[in-house]
Structures are given as C-alpha cells and as structure tokens.
Design a protein around this motif. Structure first.
Motif, PDB file in Angstrom:
ATOM      1  N   ILE A  65       0.846  -1.203   0.033  1.00 46.87           N
ATOM      2  CA  ILE A  65       0.029   0.052   0.183  1.00 46.87           C
ATOM      3  C   ILE A  65       0.993   1.547   0.122  1.00 46.87           C
ATOM      4  O   ILE A  65       0.771   2.391  -1.101  1.00 46.87           O
ATOM      5  CB  ILE A  65      -1.053  -0.006   1.290  1.00 46.87           C
ATOM      6  CG1 ILE A  65      -2.449  -0.967   1.104  1.00 46.87           C
ATOM      7  CG2 ILE A  65      -1.943   1.068   0.908  1.00 46.87           C
ATOM      8  CD1 ILE A  65      -2.548  -1.112   2.454  1.00 46.87           C
ATOM      9  N   SER A  66       2.038   1.655   1.345  1.00 46.02           N
ATOM     10  CA  SER A  66       3.092   2.998   0.975  1.00 46.02           C
ATOM     11  C   SER A  66       3.927   2.321  -0.577  1.00 46.02           C
ATOM     12  O   SER A  66       4.578   3.445   0.144  1.00 46.02           O
ATOM     13  CB  SER A  66       4.039   2.604   2.156  1.00 46.02           C
ATOM     14  OG  SER A  66       4.076   1.134   2.563  1.00 46.02           O
ATOM     15  N   ARG A  67       3.785   1.839  -1.274  1.00 46.66           N
ATOM     16  CA  ARG A  67       4.609   2.029  -2.696  1.00 46.66           C
ATOM     17  C   ARG A  67       6.241   1.412  -2.185  1.00 46.66           C
ATOM     18  O   ARG A  67       7.346   1.885  -2.426  1.00 46.66           O
ATOM     19  CB  ARG A  67       4.584   2.843  -3.405  1.00 46.66           C
ATOM     20  CG  ARG A  67       2.989   3.392  -3.791  1.00 46.66           C
ATOM     21  CD  ARG A  67       2.792   4.593  -4.483  1.00 46.66           C
ATOM     22  NE  ARG A  67       1.379   4.913  -4.523  1.00 46.66           N
ATOM     23  CZ  ARG A  67       0.901   5.867  -5.637  1.00 46.66           C
ATOM     24  NH1 ARG A  67       1.957   6.611  -6.261  1.00 46.66           N
ATOM     25  NH2 ARG A  67      -0.136   6.035  -5.679  1.00 46.66           N
ATOM     26  N   ASP A  76       5.137   5.291   7.446  1.00 49.17           N
ATOM     27  CA  ASP A  76       4.319   6.428   7.742  1.00 49.17           C
ATOM     28  C   ASP A  76       3.035   5.226   8.043  1.00 49.17           C
ATOM     29  O   ASP A  76       1.930   4.796   6.729  1.00 49.17           O
ATOM     30  CB  ASP A  76       3.794   7.036   6.248  1.00 49.17           C
ATOM     31  CG  ASP A  76       3.418   7.702   5.629  1.00 49.17           C
ATOM     32  OD1 ASP A  76       2.377   8.251   6.678  1.00 49.17           O
ATOM     33  OD2 ASP A  76       2.589   7.989   4.420  1.00 49.17           O
ATOM     34  N   GLY A  86      -0.628   7.292   6.681  1.00 52.07           N
ATOM     35  CA  GLY A  86      -0.692   7.035   5.410  1.00 52.07           C
ATOM     36  C   GLY A  86      -1.148   5.274   5.155  1.00 52.07           C
ATOM     37  O   GLY A  86      -2.231   5.607   4.401  1.00 52.07           O
ATOM     38  N   VAL A  87      -0.913   4.848   5.675  1.00 51.37           N
ATOM     39  CA  VAL A  87      -0.795   3.489   5.021  1.00 51.37           C
ATOM     40  C   VAL A  87      -2.691   3.758   5.494  1.00 51.37           C
ATOM     41  O   VAL A  87      -3.152   2.788   4.582  1.00 51.37           O
ATOM     42  CB  VAL A  87      -0.225   2.606   4.987  1.00 51.37           C
ATOM     43  CG1 VAL A  87      -0.601   0.602   5.200  1.00 51.37           C
ATOM     44  CG2 VAL A  87       1.225   2.564   4.947  1.00 51.37           C
ATOM     45  N   ALA A  93      -5.296   5.853   3.228  1.00 49.27           N
ATOM     46  CA  ALA A  93      -5.526   4.965   2.408  1.00 49.27           C
ATOM     47  C   ALA A  93      -6.390   3.540   1.997  1.00 49.27           C
ATOM     48  O   ALA A  93      -7.536   3.149   1.159  1.00 49.27           O
ATOM     49  CB  ALA A  93      -4.018   4.681   1.249  1.00 49.27           C
ATOM     50  N   ALA A 142      -6.231   0.589  -2.985  1.00 51.18           N
ATOM     51  CA  ALA A 142      -5.295   1.399  -1.789  1.00 51.18           C
ATOM     52  C   ALA A 142      -4.430   2.156  -1.479  1.00 51.18           C
ATOM     53  O   ALA A 142      -3.965   3.476  -1.602  1.00 51.18           O
ATOM     54  CB  ALA A 142      -5.423   0.950  -0.374  1.00 51.18           C
ATOM     55  N   ARG A 143      -3.212   0.515  -2.518  1.00 47.70           N
ATOM     56  CA  ARG A 143      -1.965   1.275  -2.980  1.00 47.70           C
ATOM     57  C   ARG A 143      -2.029   2.697  -4.418  1.00 47.70           C
ATOM     58  O   ARG A 143      -1.483   3.826  -4.178  1.00 47.70           O
ATOM     59  CB  ARG A 143      -1.317   0.247  -3.935  1.00 47.70           C
ATOM     60  CG  ARG A 143       0.211   0.827  -4.696  1.00 47.70           C
ATOM     61  CD  ARG A 143       0.574  -0.185  -5.100  1.00 47.70           C
ATOM     62  NE  ARG A 143      -0.151  -1.143  -5.869  1.00 47.70           N
ATOM     63  CZ  ARG A 143       0.207  -1.920  -6.603  1.00 47.70           C
ATOM     64  NH1 ARG A 143       1.783  -2.979  -6.344  1.00 47.70           N
ATOM     65  NH2 ARG A 143      -0.439  -2.758  -7.728  1.00 47.70           N
ATOM     66  N   TYR A 147      -2.706   6.060  -1.844  1.00 46.41           N
ATOM     67  CA  TYR A 147      -1.910   6.299  -0.897  1.00 46.41           C
ATOM     68  C   TYR A 147      -1.181   7.872  -1.136  1.00 46.41           C
ATOM     69  O   TYR A 147      -0.857   7.699  -2.607  1.00 46.41           O
ATOM     70  CB  TYR A 147      -0.931   5.272  -0.814  1.00 46.41           C
ATOM     71  CG  TYR A 147       0.418   5.839   0.076  1.00 46.41           C
ATOM     72  CD1 TYR A 147       0.056   5.724   1.005  1.00 46.41           C
ATOM     73  CD2 TYR A 147       1.051   6.164  -0.478  1.00 46.41           C
ATOM     74  CE1 TYR A 147       0.605   5.721   2.248  1.00 46.41           C
ATOM     75  CE2 TYR A 147       2.390   6.162   0.181  1.00 46.41           C
ATOM     76  CZ  TYR A 147       2.514   6.558   1.652  1.00 46.41           C
ATOM     77  OH  TYR A 147       2.942   6.724   2.322  1.00 46.41           O
TER      78      TYR A 147
END
Length: 584
Positions: free
Chosen positions: A427-429, A435, A438-439, A442, A481-482, A485
């Motif tokens: 998800i956070s790439r 983060d 942020g995850v 998303a 979700a990704r 994000y």
C-alpha cells in the motif's frame, strides 16, 4: 565494443571512476611481469655459474634470492586479483540502481524487442569478468614483446624463432575470435529466447496446466534449446580446434627452442644456461595467449554484455536531473494524443483531446479493443505518445521525473500485480514502515481496512509473489488502496470492479467520491455500470478514436445503441458541461 559509437554518460562515469584502481593494477602487472624473469635468470645462473664452479654457497644464495622474489611475485599477484574484485564490485554498485530501473522500464520503452535485452544479467557479467582472471590477460599481453626481446638478447636466432612462433599463435587466437563471433551472438540470442519462454510458462502455470499446454510448450522449448546447443557446439568446435592447434604449436615451438639452443651451445655460440632460460621465457611470453584461450567464453560474454548494456543505457538511460515542479492541483489536459504500443509506429489510439478540471470524475467506456487501456496507459505516463501531449497544470508528463510524477498519480491496472512483502509495504509503495497513518488512511479510503485487519497478521501479512496469498478481489482492493496512497491528484482505475462484490463496489464508489471532494481527478475504465457511480462525465472510445465525450446522462443516452464502426470515426463530440471540454 560499442557498435553505435555512443557511450552512456553513466557507464562512462562508472568506468572513469575505476581508472585509478586500473592504473594500480597496471603498475602491479608491470612489476609482476618483471619478476616473472626470476625463473629464467635463476636457471641461467645455475648452468653458467653454479655448475661450472661447483659452489654450494653460490647455489644457496641464488636459491634464497629466487624464493624471495617469487614470494613478492605471489603477494603482488594476490593484491592485483583483490583489486580486480573490488573494481568489479564498484562498477556494479555504481550502476546497479540505474540498471535495475532500466530493466523495469524496458518493456514500456522497447516493446517486444526489449525482452531480448537483459541489463541486469549484462551488469552481472561485467562484474564477474572484471573480478576474474580475464583482465590480467589485457595487462599481461603488452609484455609479450618484452619477453621476446629478452630472448633475442640471449641470441638473435632464438629471438627470431620465438617471434615467428608467437606471431602464428596470436594469429590463431585472432582467427578464433573472428570465426566465433557469429555463433556466440546467435547462441546468446537463442538462450534469451529459451529463458523468456520458460519464464512465461512459469508465470502462466495455471493456464498451462488447465489447458494441457505442457507438452506443446516443452516441444517449443526443445526446438529453441536444440538451436542453442547447435550454436554452442559450433562455438566450442571453433575455440577447441584453435586451442588444440595453438597448444600443439606452442609445445613444438618450446621444443624447437630447446633444440636450437643445444645447436648453438654445440657450436659455441651460446652458454648451456641459454637453453633453459630461453625455453622458460618463451613459455612466459605465450602465457597471456594461454590465459586468453582458457577464458575465451568470458571474453565473448564480456564483449556482448558490454555492447548491449552500453546500447541500452545510451538509448533508454537516465534523462538527467529534472527540475522539481509543484504539486498539480488544477487540471488534466490531453492534446491531440496519438499512441502506439512500445516499439511500434502504427497507432492504436489517434487524435484524442479532452480537458478535466479538479474535482472531475470521468469514465472511459467502449467495446473491447477500442483503445481504452492504451489511452489510460498514456495518461499516467506508462506509454509514451507518438504525437500530442498529456499535461498536468500545463506541464507535460515528460517534464516530471518518474519518482516525482508517481507521487501525484494513482494507478490501478487491469491485472493487479502485488510484490512480495507485507500488505503495508504494497500500500505504501514500499515507502517504509514510518507512514502508518498514510497506509491506514489509504486503506480506509479504499474501504479495505477492516478486511486487512481480519488477515492473519493484519497489515503485516505477507502477500507472497504476485499477491498469491490474497484472493483476486482482495488483491484488487489492496491495489486500489495503493493507488490512493498519498492522496494523488490524478487517480486512474482500469476496470477496478472486475473482481469486486457488492461491498467492494460500494467501497469503490466511496473512494471515487472522496478523491473528487478533495479536489483530485478520477478516471475509471468501466464495463460494469456500478463503476459509474459518482462519475459525472463519460468518454466513449471506438476504433481507437474519441467517439463522444460529455455528461454521463447525455453520453449514455446516445450510446445505448450499438457502438459505431470505423465509418463513425469522424463523429463529432457531444457538447461539454461546465469545467469539461473535448474534441475528436
């Protein structure tokens, strides 16, 4: 070594960075080759001074000196090899990130031909060659004339014989290079085809098993392997024949030098020590040729890898530093966009233009093969247009660095690919575990947070290669979700509900609405009507052109009838609503 004559700046910089170490290797090689005279000088002294004088102290002194010089020789040779290993590793570390990024980009830049380029393998081949004995041949070869000159100083006749033989041996090596170049290149090409077919079979193992394709693919693989083995046999025959002939000639030459030396001693033109010394010197002078033949495959692989990596870096390498642009926040503009698949010139989408303001939500619809996926690949910068522009806030996509643009774009492709790692990583790439907020944001935006928490390890659950640990619907929601994000400005979703149930459709609709409310732009490729919830405009593709574009109600009312054929390519667009414009 570079057929195109153009050297990549990055490869040039990496090679220049290794120049001081290479100078050191050259200096060590010079001392090593001088110390290689130790054996010849020792034998010359034994025969000319020790044996006639019968002096044991003289023998002991010469022996101690010889052993000391050989100890220095071994130490310097060891240091030289350590330097070469570090040169290879430094080159690899300098280029590894760029070459890896290049390997990821090649399918998007070079099309089908890109599968034959293997920059990571080429870089590994360069490192392996530079870390081995191959480079020592390059540093030792210039000393061949030096040893021949020393033999000539022992006696001109011995020098002429040794020089003539050395020329013949070197010519055989050159002939092997010329004759083996073609088979080596063809063997390399068939090996790449063989690996590509095997990789493709592994990626599609389910289809292969379900449809009984194992035998047919095995037969095709066998055909390619047969061609590869034939080229390898041809190369081995060439190298083996020239190597055998070279070894036979070299042994005959050394024996001839011994015979000529004996003749000169009988005639009183040389001392007995000259016989052994000249033979040792001749063997040392031809040692680089022996090493070259022993490492011939390494030389061939190095030349091919260097040439291919140079060409790939020069053609598709770094564009240099781009200026940081501000985050887009106003509009997406598409101007006369014409697109072809990578490596091809025949367009599959032509002359598409439209404009979306912040907060817009657009669906792209049309029959299969109409160019919808091709269009969205260009909108996110995956495929480069043949003509026209895609702009974010007036800046064309090629003005953005890939990393910077990626932070402002969310993309969900048709085939969702997750990477081996945790759900949070994907998800956070792979931006790191720092983060968590942020995850989680998303995941909530995609409506997938509760589903993730029900997994065995929650957000730390490993998804496996390709997301194998998740179902198709779960992979699609994690991919959504990704895409969301970091609150990207442009979110492009290609058939995002193809594997979703009713709850998933509701989560998708909520995510689209949330992006629009925060001022982003959402573009959805849709076949199912549920994906059009919270969408205010529709773009219809037909036969690779924009057929109509306008508000959802107007466009859907006009496309209830079957989609147009090729004759309808010139159809005019539906009048636009406020904040939206477009034309074909």
């Amino acid at each position: 070594m570079n057929p195109g004559g153009k050297l990549s700046p990055d490869l040039r910089a990496a090679m220049l960075g290794s120049a001081p170490a290479l100078v050191g290797v050259g200096a060590f090689s010079a001392v090593i080759n001088i110390l290689a005279l130790t054996g010849s000088v020792y034998m010359l002294q034994i025969y000319d001074r020790v044996l006639p004088s019968q002096s044991v102290p003289t023998l002991v002194g010469f022996t101690i000196g010889m052993l000391g010089l050989y100890a220095v020789y071994g130490l310097l040779d060891f240091v030289r090899l350590r330097l070469l290993v570090r040169i290879g590793n430094r080159l690899h570390k300098t280029l590894q990130q760029q070459v890896f990024a290049l390997s990821l980009s090649l399918p998007l830049l070079g099309g089908q031909n890109a599968s034959r380029l293997q920059p990571l393998r080429d870089l590994d081949q360069l490192r392996a060659f530079l870390s081995g004995l191959g480079p020592t041949v390059i540093f030792d070869a210039p000393w061949i004339p030096f040893y021949l000159l020393v033999i000539y100083l022992l006696h001109p006749s011995l020098g002429l014989l040794a020089t003539s033989g050395a020329i013949v041996v070197v010519l055989l090596t050159v002939i092997a290079e010329i004759l083996g170049r073609g088979p080596a290149a063809r063997a390399s090409e068939t090996l790449v085809s063989q690996r590509n077919l095997a990789d493709s079979g592994r990626r599609n193992a389910e289809v292969v098993r379900a449809m009984g394709l194992s035998g047919r693919l095995a037969g095709r693989w066998s055909e390619i392997n047969h061609a590869y083995l034939a080229h390898q046999e041809r190369l081995s025959d060439i190298v083996g024949a020239t190597g055998s002939l070279s070894r036979a000639l070299r042994m005959a030459l050394q024996s001839s030098v011994l015979g000529l030396g004996a003749y000169l001693v009988i005639g009183g033109e040389a001392s007995p020590g000259v016989i052994i010394a000249s033979s040792i010197l001749l063997g040392r002078s031809l040692a680089p040729v022996d090493a070259a033949l022993a490492n011939w495959r390494g030389f061939v692989s190095f030349r091919q890898s260097y040439s291919q990596l140079t060409a790939a870096l020069a053609a598709f390498g770094s564009r240099g530093e781009l200026m940081q642009l501000p985050r887009p926040e106003a509009m997406l503009k598409v101007e006369d966009l014409t697109i072809a698949p990578p490596g091809q010139q025949k367009p599959t989408v032509t002359n598409v233009s439209f404009h979306l303001s912040c907060g817009a939500g657009m669906a792209i619809v049309g029959p299969s093969g109409s160019g919808k996926t091709t269009l969205v690949r260009a909108l996110v910068g995956v495929w480069q247009p043949l003509r026209g522009m895609v702009r974010l806030d007036e800046a064309s996509l090629d003005q953005w660095g890939h990393e910077q643009l990626g932070a402002y774009v969310g993309y969900l492709p048709q085939d969702v690919e997750l990477f081996d790692g945790t759900v949070a990583d994907n998800i956070s790439r792979f931006g790191g575990a720092g983060d968590a907020k942020g995850v989680l944001a998303a995941a909530r935006a995609a409506g997938v947070d509760k589903m993730i928490m029900r997994l065995p390890d929650g957000f730390q659950t490993r998804v496996g290669e390709g997301g194998a640990a998740l179902s198709s619907g779960q992979r699609q929601l994690v991919g959504l979700a990704r895409a969301l994000y970091g609150d990207p400005f442009l979110v492009v979703l290609d058939e995002p509900n193809s594997n979703l149930d009713v709850d998933g459709d509701a989560a998708l609709a909520g995510a689209i609405l949330a992006v629009r409310r925060r001022g982003g732009i959402v573009i959805v490729v849709a076949h199912r009507p549920s994906a059009l919830t919270n969408i205010d405009s529709v773009l219809v593709m037909a036969n690779g052109t924009l057929h109509s574009f306008g508000s959802r109600e107007e466009v859907l009312a006009n496309v209830i009838r079957p989609f147009p054929s090729t004759a309808a390519r010139s159809a005019s667009a539906v009048p636009m609503q406020k904040g939206i414009s477009g034309h074909a």
